[in-house]
Design a protein around this motif. Structure first.
Motif, PDB file in Angstrom:
ATOM      1  N   LEU A 159     -30.239 -13.679 -51.156  1.00  0.00           N
ATOM      2  CA  LEU A 159     -30.896 -12.562 -50.469  1.00  0.00           C
ATOM      3  C   LEU A 159     -32.259 -12.262 -51.085  1.00  0.00           C
ATOM      4  N   GLU A 160     -32.339 -12.374 -52.398  1.00  0.00           N
ATOM      5  CA  GLU A 160     -33.627 -12.140 -53.066  1.00  0.00           C
ATOM      6  C   GLU A 160     -34.622 -13.244 -52.725  1.00  0.00           C
ATOM      7  N   SER A 161     -34.163 -14.487 -52.670  1.00  0.00           N
ATOM      8  CA  SER A 161     -35.076 -15.591 -52.336  1.00  0.00           C
ATOM      9  C   SER A 161     -35.564 -15.498 -50.888  1.00  0.00           C
ATOM     10  N   ALA A 162     -34.778 -14.842 -50.025  1.00  0.00           N
ATOM     11  CA  ALA A 162     -35.200 -14.631 -48.640  1.00  0.00           C
ATOM     12  C   ALA A 162     -36.147 -13.440 -48.522  1.00  0.00           C
ATOM     13  N   GLY A 163     -36.364 -12.737 -49.623  1.00  0.00           N
ATOM     14  CA  GLY A 163     -37.269 -11.595 -49.616  1.00  0.00           C
ATOM     15  C   GLY A 163     -36.621 -10.280 -49.241  1.00  0.00           C
ATOM     16  N   LEU A 164     -35.302 -10.296 -49.011  1.00  0.00           N
ATOM     17  CA  LEU A 164     -34.602  -9.075 -48.603  1.00  0.00           C
ATOM     18  C   LEU A 164     -34.369  -8.101 -49.747  1.00  0.00           C
ATOM     19  N   LEU A 165     -34.314  -8.612 -50.964  1.00  0.00           N
ATOM     20  CA  LEU A 165     -34.038  -7.768 -52.125  1.00  0.00           C
ATOM     21  C   LEU A 165     -35.066  -8.008 -53.214  1.00  0.00           C
ATOM     22  N   THR A 166     -35.238  -6.992 -54.044  1.00  0.00           N
ATOM     23  CA  THR A 166     -35.953  -7.151 -55.309  1.00  0.00           C
ATOM     24  C   THR A 166     -34.988  -6.720 -56.399  1.00  0.00           C
ATOM     25  N   SER A 167     -35.227  -7.210 -57.604  1.00  0.00           N
ATOM     26  CA  SER A 167     -34.339  -6.836 -58.703  1.00  0.00           C
ATOM     27  C   SER A 167     -35.146  -6.448 -59.922  1.00  0.00           C
ATOM     28  N   SER A 168     -34.514  -5.643 -60.748  1.00  0.00           N
ATOM     29  CA  SER A 168     -35.097  -5.279 -62.039  1.00  0.00           C
ATOM     30  C   SER A 168     -33.973  -5.318 -63.063  1.00  0.00           C
ATOM     31  N   TYR A 216     -30.429  -4.155 -57.955  1.00  0.00           N
ATOM     32  CA  TYR A 216     -31.045  -4.694 -56.744  1.00  0.00           C
ATOM     33  C   TYR A 216     -31.429  -3.565 -55.797  1.00  0.00           C
ATOM     34  N   THR A 217     -32.566  -3.770 -55.129  1.00  0.00           N
ATOM     35  CA  THR A 217     -33.107  -2.813 -54.161  1.00  0.00           C
ATOM     36  C   THR A 217     -33.428  -3.555 -52.877  1.00  0.00           C
ATOM     37  N   LEU A 218     -33.135  -2.951 -51.752  1.00  0.00           N
ATOM     38  CA  LEU A 218     -33.445  -3.532 -50.446  1.00  0.00           C
ATOM     39  C   LEU A 218     -34.946  -3.469 -50.194  1.00  0.00           C
ATOM     40  N   THR A 219     -35.481  -4.509 -49.549  1.00  0.00           N
ATOM     41  CA  THR A 219     -36.885  -4.558 -49.166  1.00  0.00           C
ATOM     42  C   THR A 219     -36.961  -4.405 -47.651  1.00  0.00           C
ATOM     43  N   PRO A 220     -37.100  -3.176 -47.151  1.00  0.00           N
ATOM     44  CA  PRO A 220     -37.027  -2.929 -45.702  1.00  0.00           C
ATOM     45  C   PRO A 220     -38.118  -3.627 -44.882  1.00  0.00           C
ATOM     46  N   ALA A 221     -39.269  -3.902 -45.476  1.00  0.00           N
ATOM     47  CA  ALA A 221     -40.355  -4.529 -44.719  1.00  0.00           C
ATOM     48  C   ALA A 221     -39.942  -5.886 -44.159  1.00  0.00           C
ATOM     49  N   VAL A 222     -39.078  -6.603 -44.872  1.00  0.00           N
ATOM     50  CA  VAL A 222     -38.629  -7.909 -44.390  1.00  0.00           C
ATOM     51  C   VAL A 222     -37.729  -7.734 -43.165  1.00  0.00           C
ATOM     52  N   LEU A 223     -36.929  -6.687 -43.158  1.00  0.00           N
ATOM     53  CA  LEU A 223     -36.105  -6.412 -41.980  1.00  0.00           C
ATOM     54  C   LEU A 223     -36.981  -6.041 -40.787  1.00  0.00           C
ATOM     55  N   ASP A 224     -38.115  -5.425 -41.050  1.00  0.00           N
ATOM     56  CA  ASP A 224     -39.053  -5.098 -39.969  1.00  0.00           C
ATOM     57  C   ASP A 224     -39.547  -6.365 -39.279  1.00  0.00           C
ATOM     58  N   LEU A 225     -39.760  -7.427 -40.047  1.00  0.00           N
ATOM     59  CA  LEU A 225     -40.181  -8.706 -39.475  1.00  0.00           C
ATOM     60  C   LEU A 225     -39.157  -9.189 -38.452  1.00  0.00           C
ATOM     61  N   ALA A 226     -37.870  -9.124 -38.811  1.00  0.00           N
ATOM     62  CA  ALA A 226     -36.807  -9.548 -37.893  1.00  0.00           C
ATOM     63  C   ALA A 226     -36.736  -8.629 -36.682  1.00  0.00           C
ATOM     64  N   ALA A 227     -36.848  -7.331 -36.905  1.00  0.00           N
ATOM     65  CA  ALA A 227     -36.786  -6.378 -35.801  1.00  0.00           C
ATOM     66  C   ALA A 227     -37.930  -6.609 -34.818  1.00  0.00           C
ATOM     67  N   CYS A 228     -39.108  -6.852 -35.321  1.00  0.00           N
ATOM     68  CA  CYS A 228     -40.261  -7.106 -34.445  1.00  0.00           C
ATOM     69  C   CYS A 228     -40.066  -8.394 -33.651  1.00  0.00           C
ATOM     70  N   TRP A 229     -39.546  -9.424 -34.299  1.00  0.00           N
ATOM     71  CA  TRP A 229     -39.314 -10.686 -33.601  1.00  0.00           C
ATOM     72  C   TRP A 229     -38.269 -10.498 -32.503  1.00  0.00           C
ATOM     73  N   LEU A 230     -37.171  -9.828 -32.833  1.00  0.00           N
ATOM     74  CA  LEU A 230     -36.124  -9.605 -31.840  1.00  0.00           C
ATOM     75  C   LEU A 230     -36.642  -8.784 -30.664  1.00  0.00           C
ATOM     76  N   PHE A 231     -37.410  -7.764 -30.962  1.00  0.00           N
ATOM     77  CA  PHE A 231     -37.963  -6.927 -29.906  1.00  0.00           C
ATOM     78  C   PHE A 231     -38.878  -7.730 -28.986  1.00  0.00           C
ATOM     79  N   ALA A 232     -39.646  -8.647 -29.559  1.00  0.00           N
ATOM     80  CA  ALA A 232     -40.589  -9.453 -28.777  1.00  0.00           C
ATOM     81  C   ALA A 232     -39.884 -10.477 -27.888  1.00  0.00           C
ATOM     82  N   GLN A 233     -38.594 -10.721 -28.126  1.00  0.00           N
ATOM     83  CA  GLN A 233     -37.872 -11.745 -27.369  1.00  0.00           C
ATOM     84  C   GLN A 233     -37.331 -11.262 -26.035  1.00  0.00           C
ATOM     85  N   HIS A 234     -37.502 -10.014 -25.722  1.00  0.00           N
ATOM     86  CA  HIS A 234     -36.949  -9.518 -24.471  1.00  0.00           C
ATOM     87  C   HIS A 234     -37.933  -8.601 -23.747  1.00  0.00           C
TER      88      HIS A 234
END
Length: 108
Positions: free
Chosen positions: A57-66, A74-92
């Motif tokens: 998950l971290e290598s996919a950019g979804l998480l950061t760790s300290s 571990y902390t969620l990186t919401p901006a990466v989820l925004d990328l998926a949401a924008c792509w999904l929205f653009a598909q319809h």
């Protein structure tokens, strides 16, 4: 068709989210950061298995760790989820969404 950097990131993201355990980890981290042990106690798999999921998950950019001492958080990186949401929205289109909603098996 040329594959650009955002398409590669999107593929990595969807691959990471394809596993139900990893989606569960994302759900847990949606509200606040957690340590590896706090995450691992929520799943019926070994801490080593959870650690592997976290690395992916971290290598996919979804998480950061300290790391503080021996505790990795571990902390969620919401901006990466925004990328998926924008792509999904653009598909319809609005029309396609309403047709799909009527045809969806759970809509009945």
């Amino acid at each position: 068709m040329e594959i650009n950097e955002s398409e590669v990131a999107l593929s990595r993201l969807f691959r990471a989210l394809a596993d139900p355990t990893r989606r569960g980890i994302v759900d847990l981290l949606a509200t606040h950061p957690l340590s590896v042990l706090q995450i691992a106690t929520q799943f019926p798999v070994s801490i080593q298995a959870i650690a592997k999921h976290l690395v992916l998950l971290e290598s996919a950019g979804l998480l950061t760790s300290s790391k503080v001492g021996r505790v990795r958080t571990y902390t969620l990186t919401p901006a990466v989820l925004d990328l998926a949401a924008c792509w999904l929205f653009a598909q319809h289109t609005e029309e396609a969404c309403s047709v799909r909603a009527r045809e969806a098996p759970y809509a009945q």
